[in-house]
Design a protein around this motif. Structure first.
Motif, PDB file in Angstrom:
ATOM      1  N   ALA A 154       2.468   1.567  -3.406  1.00  0.00           N
ATOM      2  CA  ALA A 154       1.479   2.026  -4.392  1.00  0.00           C
ATOM      3  C   ALA A 154       1.272   3.524  -4.257  1.00  0.00           C
ATOM      4  O   ALA A 154       1.173   4.250  -5.272  1.00  0.00           O
ATOM      5  N   ALA A 155       1.218   4.025  -3.029  1.00  0.00           N
ATOM      6  CA  ALA A 155       1.052   5.464  -2.810  1.00  0.00           C
ATOM      7  C   ALA A 155       2.268   6.214  -3.337  1.00  0.00           C
ATOM      8  O   ALA A 155       2.140   7.276  -3.981  1.00  0.00           O
ATOM      9  N   GLU A 156       3.483   5.682  -3.086  1.00  0.00           N
ATOM     10  CA  GLU A 156       4.703   6.322  -3.580  1.00  0.00           C
ATOM     11  C   GLU A 156       4.742   6.302  -5.109  1.00  0.00           C
ATOM     12  O   GLU A 156       5.106   7.285  -5.750  1.00  0.00           O
ATOM     13  N   LEU A 157       4.349   5.159  -5.677  1.00  0.00           N
ATOM     14  CA  LEU A 157       4.325   5.040  -7.133  1.00  0.00           C
ATOM     15  C   LEU A 157       3.318   6.014  -7.733  1.00  0.00           C
ATOM     16  O   LEU A 157       3.593   6.661  -8.749  1.00  0.00           O
ATOM     17  N   LYS A 158       2.179   6.152  -7.102  1.00  0.00           N
ATOM     18  CA  LYS A 158       1.154   7.090  -7.572  1.00  0.00           C
ATOM     19  C   LYS A 158       1.699   8.513  -7.542  1.00  0.00           C
ATOM     20  O   LYS A 158       1.481   9.301  -8.461  1.00  0.00           O
ATOM     21  N   ALA A 159       2.423   8.810  -6.456  1.00  0.00           N
ATOM     22  CA  ALA A 159       3.006  10.156  -6.336  1.00  0.00           C
ATOM     23  C   ALA A 159       4.041  10.385  -7.421  1.00  0.00           C
ATOM     24  O   ALA A 159       4.099  11.475  -8.027  1.00  0.00           O
ATOM     25  N   SER A 173       0.839  -1.199   0.000  1.00  0.00           N
ATOM     26  CA  SER A 173       0.000   0.000   0.000  1.00  0.00           C
ATOM     27  C   SER A 173       0.871   1.246   0.000  1.00  0.00           C
ATOM     28  O   SER A 173       0.600   2.214  -0.733  1.00  0.00           O
ATOM     29  N   ARG A 186       3.152  14.116 -16.064  1.00  0.00           N
ATOM     30  CA  ARG A 186       1.888  14.349 -16.789  1.00  0.00           C
ATOM     31  C   ARG A 186       2.255  14.740 -18.220  1.00  0.00           C
ATOM     32  O   ARG A 186       3.147  15.532 -18.455  1.00  0.00           O
ATOM     33  N   ILE A 239       4.195   8.893 -10.373  1.00  0.00           N
ATOM     34  CA  ILE A 239       3.517   8.923 -11.669  1.00  0.00           C
ATOM     35  C   ILE A 239       2.827  10.269 -11.860  1.00  0.00           C
ATOM     36  O   ILE A 239       2.785  10.808 -12.985  1.00  0.00           O
ATOM     37  N   SER A 240       2.307  10.826 -10.794  1.00  0.00           N
ATOM     38  CA  SER A 240       1.598  12.109 -10.921  1.00  0.00           C
ATOM     39  C   SER A 240       2.538  13.224 -11.361  1.00  0.00           C
ATOM     40  O   SER A 240       2.109  14.231 -11.902  1.00  0.00           O
TER      41      SER A 240
END
Length: 102
Positions: free
Chosen positions: A90-95, A87, A101, A97-98
């Motif tokens: 995933a949060a780090e990866l989401k950050a 989890s 852009r 990826i964001s």
């Protein structure tokens, strides 16, 4: 008088034989009862020994169940830790990826 003494002696002898036979019969009954008690005592001893073995087997099985339960609890803790780690990743990866852009 001598005839009467012989008769009394014979009667007493017959009574003694009768009593001896009765005593013999009673002793035989006692012997049979002792044999019966001995057989039952042996059966009880055998059953007790068997129950002891069964109790040991149950005890061993309970220890095995306890070990399996402890291993399961450890596996659950490891799974929870892995889930929490995933989890966070995933949060780090989401950050990350964001940031990228198009």
């Amino acid at each position: 008088m001598e005839a009467q003494a012989k008769s009394n002696s014979r009667n007493r002898s017959e009574e003694s034989v009768t009593h001896a036979l009765e005593v013999g019969s009673h002793l035989h009954s006692i012997t049979e009862a002792i044999s019966y008690i001995d057989e039952r005592a042996q059966q009880i001893a055998s059953a007790t020994e068997e129950q002891t073995h069964v109790s040991h087997d149950i005890n061993k099985s309970l220890h095995n169940i306890n070990d399996v339960a402890a291993q399961t609890a450890d596996n659950i803790r490891q799974s929870v830790a892995a889930g929490e780690s995933m989890s966070r990743m995933a949060a780090e990866l989401k950050a990350l990826i964001s940031r990228f852009r198009l």
